[in-house]
Design an enzyme around this catalytic site. Structure first.
Site, PDB file in Angstrom:
ATOM      1  N   GLN A 208      -5.687  -5.456   7.090  1.00 34.20           N
ATOM      2  CA  GLN A 208      -4.602  -5.093   8.004  1.00 34.20           C
ATOM      3  C   GLN A 208      -3.998  -3.739   7.636  1.00 34.20           C
ATOM      4  O   GLN A 208      -2.795  -3.501   7.812  1.00 34.20           O
ATOM      5  CB  GLN A 208      -3.522  -6.181   8.014  1.00 34.20           C
ATOM      6  CG  GLN A 208      -3.914  -7.388   8.842  1.00 34.20           C
ATOM      7  CD  GLN A 208      -4.134  -7.042  10.313  1.00 34.20           C
ATOM      8  OE1 GLN A 208      -3.448  -6.206  10.883  1.00 34.20           O
ATOM      9  NE2 GLN A 208      -5.115  -7.677  10.939  1.00 34.20           N
ATOM     10  N   SER A 209      -4.811  -2.837   7.116  1.00 32.26           N
ATOM     11  CA  SER A 209      -4.327  -1.529   6.679  1.00 32.26           C
ATOM     12  C   SER A 209      -3.741  -0.705   7.831  1.00 32.26           C
ATOM     13  O   SER A 209      -4.417  -0.438   8.832  1.00 32.26           O
ATOM     14  CB  SER A 209      -5.490  -0.756   6.050  1.00 32.26           C
ATOM     15  OG  SER A 209      -5.129   0.604   5.882  1.00 32.26           O
ATOM     16  N   ASN A 210      -2.492  -0.291   7.658  1.00 37.11           N
ATOM     17  CA  ASN A 210      -1.863   0.634   8.618  1.00 37.11           C
ATOM     18  C   ASN A 210      -2.452   2.031   8.461  1.00 37.11           C
ATOM     19  O   ASN A 210      -2.564   2.786   9.416  1.00 37.11           O
ATOM     20  CB  ASN A 210      -0.353   0.695   8.382  1.00 37.11           C
ATOM     21  CG  ASN A 210       0.289  -0.661   8.482  1.00 37.11           C
ATOM     22  OD1 ASN A 210       0.225  -1.303   9.523  1.00 37.11           O
ATOM     23  ND2 ASN A 210       0.896  -1.121   7.392  1.00 37.11           N
TER      24      ASN A 210
ATOM     25  N   CYS B  96      -5.560   2.754   7.640  1.00 35.59           N
ATOM     26  CA  CYS B  96      -6.857   2.830   8.315  1.00 35.59           C
ATOM     27  C   CYS B  96      -6.662   2.976   9.829  1.00 35.59           C
ATOM     28  O   CYS B  96      -7.342   3.770  10.470  1.00 35.59           O
ATOM     29  CB  CYS B  96      -7.696   1.595   7.987  1.00 35.59           C
ATOM     30  SG  CYS B  96      -8.322   1.619   6.284  1.00 35.59           S
TER      31      CYS B  96
END
Ligand SMILES: *Cc1c(COP(=O)(O)O)cnc(C)c1O
Length: 325
Positions: free
Chosen positions: A75-77, A79
């Site tokens: 859930q990387s912001n 990325c």
């Protein structure tokens, strides 16, 4: 001495607003709370990585790269913002995410796909190996990949937050405000390094407190100190040691990274219901939860002013629905 800022591409909506949190302040009965809205930087739901990407993408373009490669959690912001920045400049984007493909493609992961990123899973392999394999594959296809580290936290990315401190100091001056504390979520350290260096360069006299999201305080402090020094060099500033200005609190690690508990749940609901502002489950929910706890413990006096720097992440909320309700 003024920093020599390298080239940047304009991506973010700047300056992001600062606002008073009147109802939350009154509810808590502690210091006067303000918020800086870096959740409103505008890049495919915004966040702090946008400021870093202004410098990182400029560097990628200067090097003639045609493809951004980076890495992060599912859930990387970071990325998701990298995927959006790549799209905006006509670059390809490959993301190496930690873990294996989850059942539900939701939150930031859904947006990664919609933004056209190629998504890879490390599936238990060493992440750097997985990244190297993706880069090699791209090169074999004649592409020129540009590697952005975790969180965009190198000297180029951290520069975005040196500039952000200049922006904030200008806003405080225009409003004739003095802030005693800046509080924010800290993880890969680029934001805190930029804020620390910017505070020094632009004469911010208060404290800057990073609430650690996933690292013990000592480790994060060491990482931020090294990045702060390296960023000063990158910007042509005299070498200074700002180690004693790097404040980290690791009391709110809870059950670990991206494990939502009562701290995050309460903070998200309180700020949502008193201010109509959304926080995220992994970073700002935890940092605000920490700030609320510190206020309840009497860590600040009533006359003090605290600015919470909202670093974004709201796109992750749907992925944590079952832990939030
Ligand atoms: C990445 C991130 C942070 C942490 O910033 P670092 O520069 O990695 O310390 C905080 N909040 C959100 C929402 C983020 O995505």
């Amino acid at each position: 001495m003024d920093p020599k800022f390298p080239a940047r591409v304009p991506i973010a909506y700047l300056p992001t607003p600062i606002e008073r949190l009147e109802r939350l302040s009154r509810h808590l009965g502690g210091p006067e709370l303000w918020i800086k809205r870096d959740d409103q930087t505008g890049l495919a739901t915004g966040g702090n990585k946008t400021r870093k990407l202004e410098f990182l993408v400029a560097d990628a373009l200067a090097q003639g790269s045609d493809h951004l490669v980076t890495t992060g959690a599912p859930q990387s912001n970071h990325c998701r913002q990298t995927a959006a920045a790549a799209a905006r400049f006509g670059l390809g984007c490959s993301l190496v995410l930690r873990g294996s493909k989850p059942e539900a493609t939701t939150g930031n992961l859904l947006l990664d796909h919609l933004l056209g990123a190629h998504v890879y899973w490390n599936d238990g392999r060493d992440c750097s190996e997985a990244i190297a394999a993706v880069q090699a594959e791209l090169r074999s296809l004649g592409r020129r990949p540009y590697l952005i580290p975790l969180g965009g936290s190198n000297v180029i990315g951290a520069t975005g937050y040196v500039l952000a401190m200049r922006e904030l100091m200008g806003q405080l001056e225009a409003e004739r405000l003095n802030v005693d504390f800046i509080v924010f979520a800290s993880s890969s350290g680029g934001t805190q390094a930029g804020i620390t260096l910017g505070a020094h360069v632009y004469g911010y006299r208060g404290a800057a407190l990073g609430i650690s999201v996933d690292h013990p305080a000592d480790a994060l402090r060491t990482q931020v100190a090294a990045l702060t020094t390296a960023t000063a060099t990158h910007l042509g500033l005299d070498s200074v040691s700002l180690a004693d200005r790097i404040d980290v609190n690791d009391d709110y690690l809870g059950e670990g990274y991206a494990r939502v508990g009562e701290t995050e749940r309460e903070a998200i609901k309180l700020v949502g219901q008193l201010e109509g502002i959304l926080l995220d489950p992994v970073y700002t929910g935890r940092a605000m939860g920490g700030l609320i706890d510190l206020i309840r413990w009497g860590a600040f006096t009533r006359g003090q002013r605290v600015l919470f720097w909202h670093t974004g992440g709201v796109a992750a909320l749907p992925a944590f629905a079952d832990r939030l309700l």
